[in-house]
Design a protein around this motif. Sequence first.
Motif, PDB file in Angstrom:
ATOM      1  N   LEU A 128       0.922  -1.106   0.054  1.00 55.42           N
ATOM      2  CA  LEU A 128       0.078  -0.190  -0.173  1.00 55.42           C
ATOM      3  C   LEU A 128       0.919   1.380  -0.161  1.00 55.42           C
ATOM      4  O   LEU A 128       0.346   2.256  -0.820  1.00 55.42           O
ATOM      5  N   PRO A 129       1.976   1.175   0.811  1.00 59.51           N
ATOM      6  CA  PRO A 129       2.755   2.387   0.812  1.00 59.51           C
ATOM      7  C   PRO A 129       3.506   2.746  -0.746  1.00 59.51           C
ATOM      8  O   PRO A 129       3.570   3.812  -1.221  1.00 59.51           O
ATOM      9  N   ALA A 130       3.850   1.537  -1.255  1.00 59.27           N
ATOM     10  CA  ALA A 130       4.286   1.812  -2.556  1.00 59.27           C
ATOM     11  C   ALA A 130       3.100   2.052  -3.856  1.00 59.27           C
ATOM     12  O   ALA A 130       3.654   3.036  -4.668  1.00 59.27           O
ATOM     13  N   LEU A 131       1.996   1.696  -3.342  1.00 60.47           N
ATOM     14  CA  LEU A 131       1.030   1.937  -4.610  1.00 60.47           C
ATOM     15  C   LEU A 131       0.638   3.580  -4.055  1.00 60.47           C
ATOM     16  O   LEU A 131       0.495   4.255  -5.248  1.00 60.47           O
ATOM     17  N   ALA A 132       0.837   3.999  -2.913  1.00 58.94           N
ATOM     18  CA  ALA A 132       0.570   5.449  -2.691  1.00 58.94           C
ATOM     19  C   ALA A 132       1.781   6.282  -3.468  1.00 58.94           C
ATOM     20  O   ALA A 132       1.482   7.373  -3.858  1.00 58.94           O
ATOM     21  N   ARG A 133       3.030   5.918  -3.324  1.00 55.47           N
ATOM     22  CA  ARG A 133       4.045   6.594  -4.089  1.00 55.47           C
ATOM     23  C   ARG A 133       3.657   6.402  -5.595  1.00 55.47           C
ATOM     24  O   ARG A 133       3.965   7.574  -6.218  1.00 55.47           O
ATOM     25  N   ALA A 134       3.026   5.454  -6.213  1.00 57.88           N
ATOM     26  CA  ALA A 134       2.741   5.433  -7.529  1.00 57.88           C
ATOM     27  C   ALA A 134       1.660   6.423  -7.883  1.00 57.88           C
ATOM     28  O   ALA A 134       1.601   6.935  -8.976  1.00 57.88           O
ATOM     29  N   VAL A 135       0.706   6.633  -6.946  1.00 61.25           N
ATOM     30  CA  VAL A 135      -0.266   7.484  -7.201  1.00 61.25           C
ATOM     31  C   VAL A 135       0.234   9.000  -7.215  1.00 61.25           C
ATOM     32  O   VAL A 135      -0.104   9.826  -7.997  1.00 61.25           O
ATOM     33  N   GLU A 136       1.240   9.167  -6.355  1.00 64.69           N
ATOM     34  CA  GLU A 136       1.887  10.751  -6.409  1.00 64.69           C
ATOM     35  C   GLU A 136       2.836  10.889  -7.527  1.00 64.69           C
ATOM     36  O   GLU A 136       2.851  12.194  -8.134  1.00 64.69           O
ATOM     37  N   THR A 137       3.564   9.818  -7.975  1.00 68.53           N
ATOM     38  CA  THR A 137       4.323  10.041  -9.098  1.00 68.53           C
ATOM     39  C   THR A 137       3.592   9.740 -10.649  1.00 68.53           C
ATOM     40  O   THR A 137       4.351  10.207 -11.549  1.00 68.53           O
ATOM     41  N   GLY A 138       2.521   9.157 -10.574  1.00 71.86           N
ATOM     42  CA  GLY A 138       1.926   8.673 -11.668  1.00 71.86           C
ATOM     43  C   GLY A 138       2.389   7.638 -12.230  1.00 71.86           C
ATOM     44  O   GLY A 138       2.273   7.180 -13.491  1.00 71.86           O
ATOM     45  N   GLU A 139       3.251   6.649 -11.716  1.00 72.91           N
ATOM     46  CA  GLU A 139       3.957   5.542 -12.240  1.00 72.91           C
ATOM     47  C   GLU A 139       4.362   4.695 -11.196  1.00 72.91           C
ATOM     48  O   GLU A 139       4.701   5.177 -10.207  1.00 72.91           O
ATOM     49  N   LEU A 140       4.344   3.299 -11.474  1.00 76.66           N
ATOM     50  CA  LEU A 140       5.114   2.298 -10.752  1.00 76.66           C
ATOM     51  C   LEU A 140       6.590   2.306 -11.153  1.00 76.66           C
ATOM     52  O   LEU A 140       6.901   1.909 -12.258  1.00 76.66           O
ATOM     53  N   GLY A 141       7.511   2.319 -10.264  1.00 78.71           N
ATOM     54  CA  GLY A 141       8.928   2.330 -10.440  1.00 78.71           C
ATOM     55  C   GLY A 141       9.752   2.750  -9.466  1.00 78.71           C
ATOM     56  O   GLY A 141       9.276   2.554  -8.212  1.00 78.71           O
ATOM     57  N   PRO A 142      10.937   3.053  -9.444  1.00 77.94           N
ATOM     58  CA  PRO A 142      11.650   2.846 -10.764  1.00 77.94           C
ATOM     59  C   PRO A 142      12.032   1.557 -11.342  1.00 77.94           C
ATOM     60  O   PRO A 142      11.885   0.465 -10.608  1.00 77.94           O
ATOM     61  N   ALA A 143      12.326   1.712 -12.520  1.00 79.23           N
ATOM     62  CA  ALA A 143      12.662   0.484 -13.262  1.00 79.23           C
ATOM     63  C   ALA A 143      14.093  -0.153 -12.825  1.00 79.23           C
ATOM     64  O   ALA A 143      14.709   0.938 -12.565  1.00 79.23           O
ATOM     65  N   PRO A 144      14.403  -1.396 -12.910  1.00 78.28           N
ATOM     66  CA  PRO A 144      13.544  -2.253 -13.257  1.00 78.28           C
ATOM     67  C   PRO A 144      12.751  -2.697 -12.482  1.00 78.28           C
ATOM     68  O   PRO A 144      13.078  -2.630 -11.234  1.00 78.28           O
ATOM     69  N   LEU A 145      11.525  -3.183 -12.735  1.00 75.36           N
ATOM     70  CA  LEU A 145      10.540  -3.834 -11.845  1.00 75.36           C
ATOM     71  C   LEU A 145      10.479  -5.317 -11.999  1.00 75.36           C
ATOM     72  O   LEU A 145      10.481  -5.781 -13.017  1.00 75.36           O
ATOM     73  N   THR A 146      10.349  -6.017 -10.950  1.00 69.76           N
ATOM     74  CA  THR A 146       9.855  -7.579 -10.959  1.00 69.76           C
ATOM     75  C   THR A 146       8.554  -7.763 -11.103  1.00 69.76           C
ATOM     76  O   THR A 146       7.935  -7.299 -10.372  1.00 69.76           O
ATOM     77  N   GLY A 147       8.134  -8.609 -12.069  1.00 73.54           N
ATOM     78  CA  GLY A 147       6.792  -8.852 -12.068  1.00 73.54           C
ATOM     79  C   GLY A 147       6.400 -10.364 -12.684  1.00 73.54           C
ATOM     80  O   GLY A 147       7.489 -10.964 -12.678  1.00 73.54           O
TER      81      GLY A 147
END
Length: 174
Positions: free
Chosen positions: A9-28
Amino acid sequence: MRVYLPCTLPALARAVETGELGPAPLTGYAVTPALVEWYASGDTEELEYVALTEAARASLRMLAADLADGVHAAPRRVVVAAEVADGAIQANADVEEKGRVRVAEPVPLAKVAAVHVDDEYAVADVKAAVAALPDADGGDDDARFVVDGAEAHELMWYATQEIPDLLTLDQAGG
């Protein structure tokens, strides 16, 4: 390609603030040729569920890392499902990795299709699983059972417009 990205949830909140999930590279996790080979009898829906489950396991580890770093995070696994361009994805050739991929660039929130999050009934089991992870990794069967207890909970599906409501779960502590 649909990619399941482990999150908190904290990482999702950061993504909302920045407009993206990152920084890259991301593991999925995604339905890769290696996953198809490993799970030969599954259809696409079953294979996507395997990828989602692997991402949920990785989310549990992210929660443990947040706790170790002193970051407050509600004990809920979070997986973000996103559409990622094939060119931005590197699949792991190791069949044992069960669909693990690397996403070479940040994922814009506009590419997010849905978010999967534990419901309130899973909170106690997720909290116990986070605490049991070190012993489970060390081979303790009882600890592995505790970790499996969190994995027994199905993640709930949320539309992208519900993300602000999900973020209140973290502010409320669970």
